[in-house]
Design a protein around this motif. Structure first.
Motif: not given
Length: 445
Positions: A323-330, A29-32, A316-320, A352-358
């Motif tokens: 990939t601009d998942a717009k997930d919530l992370h604490t 998924l992340l192309s690591i 999961e945080l890196i994925k968000s 926090c709302l996690v978007e594309n590098h934000q």
């Protein structure tokens, strides 16, 4: 998707297999493409063991990830996309000193809070900021994901004294999600938790299961057992919980049940058997397992180390982010007004709302005085601790330690500070020789 270079500073840590498990599972998924494990000369043997285990894990999974192990930190950081820090400056020996000095003087000895956490922060902040300087030069667009404790203080030091993108991580919040999902027999996505606080001092102000608030279940004792296994558990008085109106995390016991915790620690001290001694034994056991060429996956024994689900939190945080998942992370981030009773420039642990590098912190709502009082005091201690570690100002250090709720007086703080500064002299470049003039012993306990 462009290939990801992921660097782990502290790659010889016993936690690394937990992280590798998550990296391997999400490689596609992340192309690591490459994972760099970097450590210092003192950790060379452990790094070599971890490199061999990592390569066996990758091979068993049939993963295309290339594993590199090095003591050249700059090489490992160059052009990295994500840098994960999981370091322990001074090793387990200094953790033991932190605990024993604290308990000897009649205060709680713990690696992330009180006098022990204070000294761990002092040792760690100069090293973390040195890592950040390498990142600013060699990987200026990379994210720093900091797991190094005390995570909130370390993250705040980076936020205030570096230009890199940083987020602090802890497995406490994700453990809550896992435990409540099990308690109610639902999936993780059916659980929503409102958090307010700072690292290792977060309160749950509401709990939703499939959209329905179930906070009262815990406050009234209908559901229990939501705390981390590696935190001493004496149980919470239901009357106290109801009057608090929130769920404390496991680390609150050091503040709300200080007498009981200290009594237990004094008994452990007399037996030369504190948590630091226990961790040393667990580490030895783990690395014996890791050396076995037949071991090709994360061993179950790693659960004893207290880092359950930390790889999940990181990946999961890196994925968000990626990939601009717009997930919530604490996570731990700059406050920016999220908790109105704290300064904007400090580190807080909130949803926090996690978007594309934000990453954007969400306001947790009004903080009641029974939470606000302790929160503001501990945060002020953290602010002073960062300032003292950067400036080498012994007066500020004394004020920080005196302010901490687990230190009963300025007199006690002075005694503990003097002894800890002596013992930690090799790790404190910011302090001058007048403050560190007495001879440091190789091993105090």
């Amino acid at each position: 998707m462009q290939p990801i270079k992921l660097t782990v500073v502290g790659g010889g840590s016993s936690y690394t297999p937990e992280l590798l498990e998550g990296i391997i599972a999400n490689q596609k998924l992340l192309s690591i493409s490459e994972v760099w494990l970097v450590d210092i000369p003192e950790g060379q043997e452990k790094l070599a063991i971890m490199e061999r285990l990592a390569k066996r894990m990758v091979q068993k999974a049939g993963s295309p990830i290339t594993i590199h192990a090095t003591m050249n930190r700059r090489q490992a950081i160059k052009d990295a996309d994500y840098v994960i820090t999981q370091i322990r400056v001074g090793g387990l020996k200094m953790r033991r000193n932190d605990e024993y000095i604290s308990i000897k003087h009649g205060v709680v000895g713990q690696e992330t809070t009180g006098a022990g956490g204070f000294m761990k922060a002092f040792r760690t902040i100069p090293v973390i900021l040195d890592i950040c300087r390498d990142m600013e030069e060699l990987a200026p667009n990379a994210w720093l994901l900091n797991f190094t404790n005390p995570a909130g203080i370390i993250t705040e030091a980076v936020l205030k004294h570096s230009s890199i993108k940083v987020v602090g991580l802890c497995n406490n919040p994700i453990n809550f999600y896992k435990k409540f999902a099990r308690t109610y027999g639902v999936e993780g996505e059916d659980v929503r938790i409102n958090f307010v606080g700072i690292n290792h001092l977060i309160w749950i102000t509401d709990l939703f299961i499939k959209g329905e608030s179930r906070l009262e279940d815990i406050l009234t004792g209908k559901a229990t057992g939501y705390e981390a296994e590696n935190i001493p558990s004496f149980g919470w008085d239901n009357e106290f919980l109801r009057s608090l109106g929130a769920l404390p995390c496991g680390y609150h016991k050091y503040y709300y049940q200080t007498d009981r915790i200290l009594g237990q620690q004094l008994e452990e001290y007399r037996k030369q058997r504190t948590r630091a001694d226990e961790v040393r034994e667990v580490e030895k056991e783990l690395f014996k397992i890791y050396q076995n060429p037949e071991v090709k996956e994360k061993p179950k024994a790693l659960e004893k180390r207290g880092g359950a689900h930390y790889s999940e939190a990181a990946i999961e945080l890196i994925k968000s982010i990626h990939t601009d998942a717009k997930d919530l992370h604490t996570v731990n981030v700059r406050n920016n007004g999220a908790i109105s009773c704290l300064p904007d420039d400090v580190s807080v642990e909130v949803n926090c709302l996690v978007e594309n590098h934000q990453i954007t912190p969400l306001q947790p709502g009004k903080v009641p005085p029974q939470i606000r009082g302790l929160l503001q005091v501990v945060k002020a201690y953290e602010e002073l601790t960062v300032e003292a570690a950067i400036t080498g100002d012994k007066g500020i250090a004394l004020q920080a330690l005196t302010l901490h709720p687990l230190i009963p007086s300025a007199e006690k703080a002075t005694i503990i500070l003097d002894e800890m500064l002596q013992v930690n002299k090799p790790y404190l470049p910011a302090f001058n020789e007048d403050d560190l003039s007495r001879t440091t012993r190789e091993e105090v306990y």
